[in-house]
Design a protein around this motif. Sequence first.
Motif, PDB file in Angstrom:
ATOM      1  N   GLU A  42      81.992 146.896  80.469  1.00  0.00           N
ATOM      2  CA  GLU A  42      80.773 147.696  80.355  1.00  0.00           C
ATOM      3  C   GLU A  42      79.799 147.037  79.382  1.00  0.00           C
ATOM      4  OE1 GLU A  42      81.654 151.749  79.524  1.00  0.00           O
ATOM      5  OE2 GLU A  42      82.832 152.020  81.368  1.00  0.00           O
ATOM      6  N   LEU A  43      78.539 146.952  79.812  1.00  0.00           N
ATOM      7  CA  LEU A  43      77.555 146.161  79.076  1.00  0.00           C
ATOM      8  C   LEU A  43      76.191 146.828  79.069  1.00  0.00           C
ATOM      9  CD1 LEU A  43      78.553 142.847  80.855  1.00  0.00           C
ATOM     10  CD2 LEU A  43      78.999 143.327  78.431  1.00  0.00           C
ATOM     11  N   ASP A  44      75.380 146.444  78.078  1.00  0.00           N
ATOM     12  CA  ASP A  44      73.989 146.866  78.024  1.00  0.00           C
ATOM     13  C   ASP A  44      73.039 145.753  78.471  1.00  0.00           C
ATOM     14  OD1 ASP A  44      74.591 149.422  76.765  1.00  0.00           O
ATOM     15  OD2 ASP A  44      75.064 148.254  74.979  1.00  0.00           O
ATOM     16  N   VAL A  45      73.437 144.499  78.210  1.00  0.00           N
ATOM     17  CA  VAL A  45      72.586 143.346  78.527  1.00  0.00           C
ATOM     18  C   VAL A  45      73.463 142.227  79.079  1.00  0.00           C
ATOM     19  CG1 VAL A  45      70.942 141.648  77.653  1.00  0.00           C
ATOM     20  CG2 VAL A  45      71.015 143.936  76.636  1.00  0.00           C
ATOM     21  N   VAL A  46      72.991 141.586  80.149  1.00  0.00           N
ATOM     22  CA  VAL A  46      73.678 140.414  80.704  1.00  0.00           C
ATOM     23  C   VAL A  46      72.725 139.232  80.650  1.00  0.00           C
ATOM     24  CG1 VAL A  46      74.776 139.362  82.713  1.00  0.00           C
ATOM     25  CG2 VAL A  46      75.134 141.791  82.227  1.00  0.00           C
ATOM     26  N   ILE A  47      73.166 138.156  79.998  1.00  0.00           N
ATOM     27  CA  ILE A  47      72.397 136.918  79.918  1.00  0.00           C
ATOM     28  C   ILE A  47      73.092 135.875  80.774  1.00  0.00           C
ATOM     29  CG2 ILE A  47      71.544 135.099  78.389  1.00  0.00           C
ATOM     30  CD1 ILE A  47      71.783 137.244  76.095  1.00  0.00           C
ATOM     31  N   TYR A  48      72.394 135.385  81.774  1.00  0.00           N
ATOM     32  CA  TYR A  48      72.968 134.392  82.674  1.00  0.00           C
ATOM     33  C   TYR A  48      72.638 132.987  82.153  1.00  0.00           C
ATOM     34  CZ  TYR A  48      73.663 138.242  85.934  1.00  0.00           C
ATOM     35  OH  TYR A  48      74.060 139.416  86.519  1.00  0.00           O
ATOM     36  N   ALA A  49      73.610 132.359  81.523  1.00  0.00           N
ATOM     37  CA  ALA A  49      73.472 130.960  81.094  1.00  0.00           C
ATOM     38  C   ALA A  49      74.202 130.108  82.125  1.00  0.00           C
ATOM     39  CB  ALA A  49      74.046 130.763  79.700  1.00  0.00           C
ATOM     40  N   THR A  50      73.767 130.251  83.361  1.00  0.00           N
ATOM     41  CA  THR A  50      74.482 129.697  84.513  1.00  0.00           C
ATOM     42  C   THR A  50      73.871 128.407  85.047  1.00  0.00           C
ATOM     43  OG1 THR A  50      73.246 131.384  85.756  1.00  0.00           O
ATOM     44  CG2 THR A  50      75.548 131.834  85.292  1.00  0.00           C
ATOM     45  N   GLY A  51      72.983 127.812  84.284  1.00  0.00           N
ATOM     46  CA  GLY A  51      72.469 126.507  84.659  1.00  0.00           C
ATOM     47  C   GLY A  51      71.414 126.538  85.743  1.00  0.00           C
ATOM     48  N   PHE A  52      71.318 125.417  86.437  1.00  0.00           N
ATOM     49  CA  PHE A  52      70.205 125.196  87.350  1.00  0.00           C
ATOM     50  C   PHE A  52      70.672 124.616  88.674  1.00  0.00           C
ATOM     51  CE2 PHE A  52      68.832 124.942  82.994  1.00  0.00           C
ATOM     52  CZ  PHE A  52      67.703 125.738  82.974  1.00  0.00           C
ATOM     53  N   GLU A  53      69.845 124.841  89.695  1.00  0.00           N
ATOM     54  CA  GLU A  53      70.082 124.223  91.000  1.00  0.00           C
ATOM     55  C   GLU A  53      69.520 122.807  90.916  1.00  0.00           C
ATOM     56  OE1 GLU A  53      69.703 122.333  94.287  1.00  0.00           O
ATOM     57  OE2 GLU A  53      67.766 123.258  93.841  1.00  0.00           O
TER      58      GLU A  53
END
Length: 489
Positions: free
Chosen positions: A328-339
């Motif tokens: 359970e979360l309040d904020v999700v930061i996607y540090a998932t890079g680039f295409e």
Amino acid sequence: MTEYTIAILGAGIGGLGMAAKLKKEGKSSFVVLEKADAVGGTWRENTYPGAACDVQSHLYWYSFDDQQPDWTRLYAQQPEIRQNVESFVERYDLAPHIRLNAEVNRAEWDHERGRWLIGTTAGEQIVAEVFVGAWGQLNRPSFKGIEGRESFRGASFHSAQWRHDVDLAGKRVAVVGNGASAVQIVPQIAGDVASLTVFQRSANYHVPRMDRAYDQDERQLYRGAARLLESREAFFAEHESWVGAMKLDANPVLDEFYRIARELLETQVPDAELREKLWPDYPLGCKRVLVADDYYPALMRDNVELVTERIAEVVPEGLRTRDGAVHELDVVIYATGFETLSFLGDLEITGRDGRSLRDVWHDGARAYLGTTVSGFPNLFLLYGPNTNLGHNSIILMLECQYDYVLQALRTRAETSAVALDVRREAMHRFNDRLQETLRGTAFAGGCTSWYKTADGHITNNWSGSVGEYQEAMRTFRLDDYEVLQPATA
């Protein structure tokens, strides 16, 4: 319709450096087309906490700039780099050549007139004899197929699209990813949030950063061109010596990197079980080696948790992992890079005989010396296929390409050519040799990375040292090009 001799796509480090070199050559008929409302490229877009370069600042700048920046740190941070980019634009009087909010969506080679027809999303058309692509490799955010993102009830965003209006203080926050951006973000926010969950797909090798601020005496010393050059050359030599760490075969440099990475892990992570989660199961260099001192210590905080179970989907409450657990979360930061593999994004480029560059690159991007593509006359790529590095500064590679483009322009003028088009056999010969050499590098190792396609074709990285690339780019070999005259253009 506006006409220029040269059109450059992108006002980041690559495109601005090309523009400045043109100015130094006395050329004025060029335009820099930028989709955003400001210059800076990656240093404009990435404003996340802790954003910084992972190459020492003295090495991360144009060697031809007569007024080198007065760097404040060993490793420059994003605000300082962006400020220096903006100062560079002002000092070289580049602003009159730059068109902001001009997003290019298509470029077509005009066979009859021997020129590029470049269109923008606003419906404008720019005509240029020469087209230089400087759109970069790391500017198209990727979410790596994570399903259900739109269902999340909290705030969520990619690291390259940081929402400064979202206050993380006291929140339950997730960072999805553990690559180059994540290792800078996590230490910066860990002390502010109520809890921080880091979702790791695969571990990375870390080596010490040892960043620090320069004191006033050092900065004064480096304002002298000779001492700054001495520092730059020392950093260059040090980085060049690391190329052995990018090889698959055992060698002293690689062994030393393994030792340093393991020592850092064991020194900073006392828990043996956690250490094993953080130690990669693939060859060093197969993925980007990260330069960080404070990421492991951040993971040691009581409010930080490392999760290695794969994410199954995003749900309204947070993230569900494959074991069924809902975080359970309040904020999700996607540090998932680039295409990175398409090199084109939404841009459509059409060359001779109506050939689409996207179709030509359907099984992996290829270019002669990472710069020219057969069938696309007068098209020059900066930071194109196989010009990324795992051991040194990309600006060094860009400077080779600037000089190569200038050589091509001089050759075009000397031969009275409408255009130059690299011969298909020359491009294939170069790439066959390159891929053969790359098979002996860590980039070909047993991991999934943004360096290569699913079938193992390495699209992004150079195979050796910067010195080897400099030598390969030193001379523009006209024999490898077809000289096009008006009737054949």
